[in-house]
Design an enzyme around this catalytic site. Structure first.
Site, PDB file in Angstrom:
ATOM      1  N   LYS A  60     -10.431  -0.723  10.448  1.00 17.98           N
ATOM      2  CA  LYS A  60     -10.580  -1.903   9.586  1.00 17.98           C
ATOM      3  C   LYS A  60     -10.883  -3.144  10.420  1.00 17.98           C
ATOM      4  O   LYS A  60     -10.928  -4.257   9.900  1.00 17.98           O
ATOM      5  CB  LYS A  60      -9.306  -2.117   8.767  1.00 17.98           C
ATOM      6  CG  LYS A  60      -9.062  -1.008   7.726  1.00 17.98           C
ATOM      7  CD  LYS A  60      -7.819  -1.300   6.930  1.00 17.98           C
ATOM      8  CE  LYS A  60      -7.276  -0.096   6.212  1.00 17.98           C
ATOM      9  NZ  LYS A  60      -8.024   0.274   5.006  1.00 17.98           N
ATOM     10  N   ASP A 107       3.080  -4.592   8.000  1.00 19.23           N
ATOM     11  CA  ASP A 107       1.888  -3.766   7.886  1.00 19.23           C
ATOM     12  C   ASP A 107       0.696  -4.715   8.022  1.00 19.23           C
ATOM     13  O   ASP A 107       0.362  -5.449   7.092  1.00 19.23           O
ATOM     14  CB  ASP A 107       1.909  -3.061   6.519  1.00 19.23           C
ATOM     15  CG  ASP A 107       0.598  -2.348   6.220  1.00 19.23           C
ATOM     16  OD1 ASP A 107      -0.316  -2.395   7.065  1.00 19.23           O
ATOM     17  OD2 ASP A 107       0.497  -1.753   5.136  1.00 19.23           O
ATOM     18  N   GLN A 125      -4.503  -5.121   6.953  1.00 17.85           N
ATOM     19  CA  GLN A 125      -5.524  -6.017   6.383  1.00 17.85           C
ATOM     20  C   GLN A 125      -5.570  -7.367   7.092  1.00 17.85           C
ATOM     21  O   GLN A 125      -6.304  -8.262   6.671  1.00 17.85           O
ATOM     22  CB  GLN A 125      -5.251  -6.244   4.889  1.00 17.85           C
ATOM     23  CG  GLN A 125      -5.416  -4.994   4.046  1.00 17.85           C
ATOM     24  CD  GLN A 125      -6.851  -4.463   4.037  1.00 17.85           C
ATOM     25  OE1 GLN A 125      -7.810  -5.179   4.315  1.00 17.85           O
ATOM     26  NE2 GLN A 125      -7.004  -3.193   3.723  1.00 17.85           N
ATOM     27  N   HIS A 155       0.876  -1.178   0.000  1.00 14.41           N
ATOM     28  CA  HIS A 155       0.000   0.000   0.000  1.00 14.41           C
ATOM     29  C   HIS A 155       0.917   1.234   0.000  1.00 14.41           C
ATOM     30  O   HIS A 155       2.018   1.177   0.549  1.00 14.41           O
ATOM     31  CB  HIS A 155      -0.842  -0.048   1.283  1.00 14.41           C
ATOM     32  CG  HIS A 155      -1.909   0.982   1.385  1.00 14.41           C
ATOM     33  ND1 HIS A 155      -1.664   2.284   1.759  1.00 14.41           N
ATOM     34  CD2 HIS A 155      -3.249   0.896   1.189  1.00 14.41           C
ATOM     35  CE1 HIS A 155      -2.803   2.957   1.784  1.00 14.41           C
ATOM     36  NE2 HIS A 155      -3.784   2.141   1.438  1.00 14.41           N
ATOM     37  N   CYS A 157      -4.703   2.391  -3.717  1.00 12.45           N
ATOM     38  CA  CYS A 157      -3.461   2.915  -3.113  1.00 12.45           C
ATOM     39  C   CYS A 157      -2.323   1.917  -3.239  1.00 12.45           C
ATOM     40  O   CYS A 157      -1.504   1.761  -2.321  1.00 12.45           O
ATOM     41  CB  CYS A 157      -3.666   3.292  -1.646  1.00 12.45           C
ATOM     42  SG  CYS A 157      -4.816   4.630  -1.422  1.00 12.45           S
TER      43      CYS A 157
HETATM   44  N1  PMP Z   1      -1.755  -0.672   4.704  1.00 12.98           N
HETATM   45  C1  PMP Z   1      -2.686  -1.393   4.080  1.00 12.98           C
HETATM   46  C2  PMP Z   1      -2.341  -2.762   3.579  1.00 12.98           C
HETATM   47  C3  PMP Z   1      -3.971  -0.874   3.917  1.00 12.98           C
HETATM   48  O1  PMP Z   1      -4.908  -1.584   3.293  1.00 12.98           O
HETATM   49  C4  PMP Z   1      -4.260   0.427   4.411  1.00 12.98           C
HETATM   50  C5  PMP Z   1      -5.630   1.047   4.227  1.00 12.98           C
HETATM   51  N2  PMP Z   1      -6.220   0.831   2.987  1.00 12.98           N
HETATM   52  C6  PMP Z   1      -3.241   1.122   5.063  1.00 12.98           C
HETATM   53  C7  PMP Z   1      -2.011   0.544   5.194  1.00 12.98           C
HETATM   54  C8  PMP Z   1      -3.480   2.489   5.616  1.00 12.98           C
HETATM   55  O2  PMP Z   1      -4.433   2.443   6.621  1.00 12.98           O
HETATM   56  P1  PMP Z   1      -5.101   3.789   7.175  1.00 12.98           P
HETATM   57  O3  PMP Z   1      -5.613   4.540   5.997  1.00 12.98           O
HETATM   58  O4  PMP Z   1      -6.175   3.299   8.075  1.00 12.98           O
HETATM   59  O5  PMP Z   1      -4.039   4.528   7.912  1.00 12.98           O
END
Ligand code: PMP
Length: 411
Positions: free
Chosen positions: A231, A205, A208, A128, A369
């Site tokens: 999430k 990270d 997910q 991401h 993203c």
């Molecule tokens: N890492 C991953 C794999 C994600 O899917 C996301 C959110 N789509 C993020 C980081 C960032 O999370 P947040 O926008 O809640 O800070």
């Protein structure tokens, strides 16, 4: 038996989420955008409003009644998170605004402490943007180099190529536990073992992963683990950075301000002990309390049961979608979370997404993203359906029906 249990829990749990009782466009709402954010059960909503109705106050420095209660609740939540991911100590849990801030914290603080010109940082092709850009900032600031683990067309990381990336200059590896764009569950234990064999720490990270898989940071042996509350059925505005004590003790603070200091003079400032050294300013106390409720809620169901339920939905839906003419799945790793990214023929994902929306089915379209993932496949984006504990086979059937209709209209 497991199936019957899952069916019962499915019916029960959906009722816990008031937002899902709504209709959209006079149709039952099918919410399949859970990788972007999950809906919140009533217990979490109640915890949040209960906090503001009864104990709202600033924490840690207050001698008065409300402040003491709020402080206690905040620290109970920290221990709840500690136990949830099996961290060795509660002071290894740092509250942030979300996964993005948690990763920025690691990149900035680890970077300020350990990274010098010419050093190397390893990320993967399926990250991401939150796990790419903070490291690029660091590389720009320090003259360090970003190296990338490639993936194959199934969306599986190339472990041989990974091993070859290590040099004496490698300082940290930062990889997603589960890819938000592909659903791939990475072999994070193995990735960590290889990095540690080179004396290199690993940041995972987990944005997910935490709502979908049991996570044990001591078993994984990762050095840092980052995730967002929203999430995992908790409010927006709260996240977690877990770090092993040895790193957190050595690392310079991220932000400066109140709470993170021990003593401030114009001549010299000293820093507070863990975890407060990394928690500058007033935290989002109500959201942290909501996070605890969300964890307790998931634990009440059982994270293993949630995993099994979502896995069943993944297989059921993938099989049904495979029969749609022109269906192309993006991300076909053997170990996947319940995230299905796809394209239909030459249709633009946005057009498909709009047609699904008009049938009451909420999915996400675009690059999620994760533009390097889209570049890998030479596509502008995908349609992504992602599942959570409250989704049902009826949701899957309505998705498939809506996709068939969209395919017919667009072909
Ligand atoms: N890492 C991953 C794999 C994600 O899917 C996301 C959110 N789509 C993020 C980081 C960032 O999370 P947040 O926008 O809640 O800070």
């Amino acid at each position: 038996m497991a199936l019957i249990e899952a069916n019962i829990c499915r019916k029960m749990n959906r009722e816990d989420f008031p937002i899902l009782k709504q209709q959209v466009y006079n149709r039952p709402m099918v919410y399949l955008d859970n990788a972007a954010t999950t809906q919140k059960p009533q217990v979490v909503i109640d915890a949040l409003s209960g906090y503001y109705e009864t104990i709202n106050s600033n924490i840690h420095r207050g001698v008065h009644y409300l402040s003491q209660i709020a402080t206690n609740e905040f620290e109970v939540a920290r221990r709840c998170v500690q136990q949830f991911i099996n961290a060795a100590h509660d002071y290894e849990i740092i509250f942030t605004r979300g996964a993005t801030e948690a990763i920025n914290l690691v990149a900035a603080s680890f970077g300020r402490t350990y990274i010098q010109a010419g050093d190397e940082i390893i990320v993967s092709e399926m990250e991401h943007h939150s796990n790419i850009v903070p490291w690029q900032f660091l590389c720009e600031d320090r003259g360090a180099v970003l190296k990338v683990i490639p993936m194959n067309d199934d969306g599986v990381l190339d472990m041989e190529a990974y091993e070859k990336l290590f040099t004496a200059k490698t300082k940290i590896v930062a990889v997603a536990h589960i890819s938000n764009a592909l659903g791939t569950i990475n072999e994070v234990g193995k990735l960590t073992e290889i990095a540690h064999a080179h004396q290199v720490p690993v940041m995972l990270d987990g944005a997910q992963a935490v709502a979908h898989e049991p996570v044990d940071v001591q078993a994984l042996d990762c050095d840092f683990y980052c995730f967002s509350g929203h999430k995992m059925y908790a409010p927006m505005g709260v996240g977690v950075m877990y770090g092993k004590e040895r790193w957190l003790n050595e690392m310079k603070p991220y932000q400066g301000g109140g709470e993170m200091i021990s003593n401030v003079t114009f001549a010299k400032t000293t820093y507070n002990e863990l975890p407060f050294k990394f928690e500058a300013g007033t935290p989002s106390v109500g959201d942290v309390i909501g996070l605890r409720k969300a964890i307790e809620y998931m634990q009440g169901i059982g994270i293993e049961k949630i995993r099994a339920h979502e896995e069943e939905l993944l297989h059921y839906t993938t099989e049904a979608l495979a029969a749609v003419p022109g269906m192309r799945f993006i991300g076909t790793a053997p170990r996947k979370a319940a995230v299905i990214s796809f394209l239909i023929g030459n249709s633009h994902p946005y057009d498909v997404g709009v047609l699904l929306d008009h049938q009451g089915v909420a999915v996400r379209t675009g690059h999620h993203c994760a533009q390097p993932v889209m570049d890998h496949y030479g596509i502008p984006g995908t349609v992504r359906a992602s599942f959570a504990l409250y989704n049902t086979k009826e949701d899957a059937d309505l998705l498939v029906k809506a996709v068939i209709k969209a395919q017919t209209m667009l072909s």
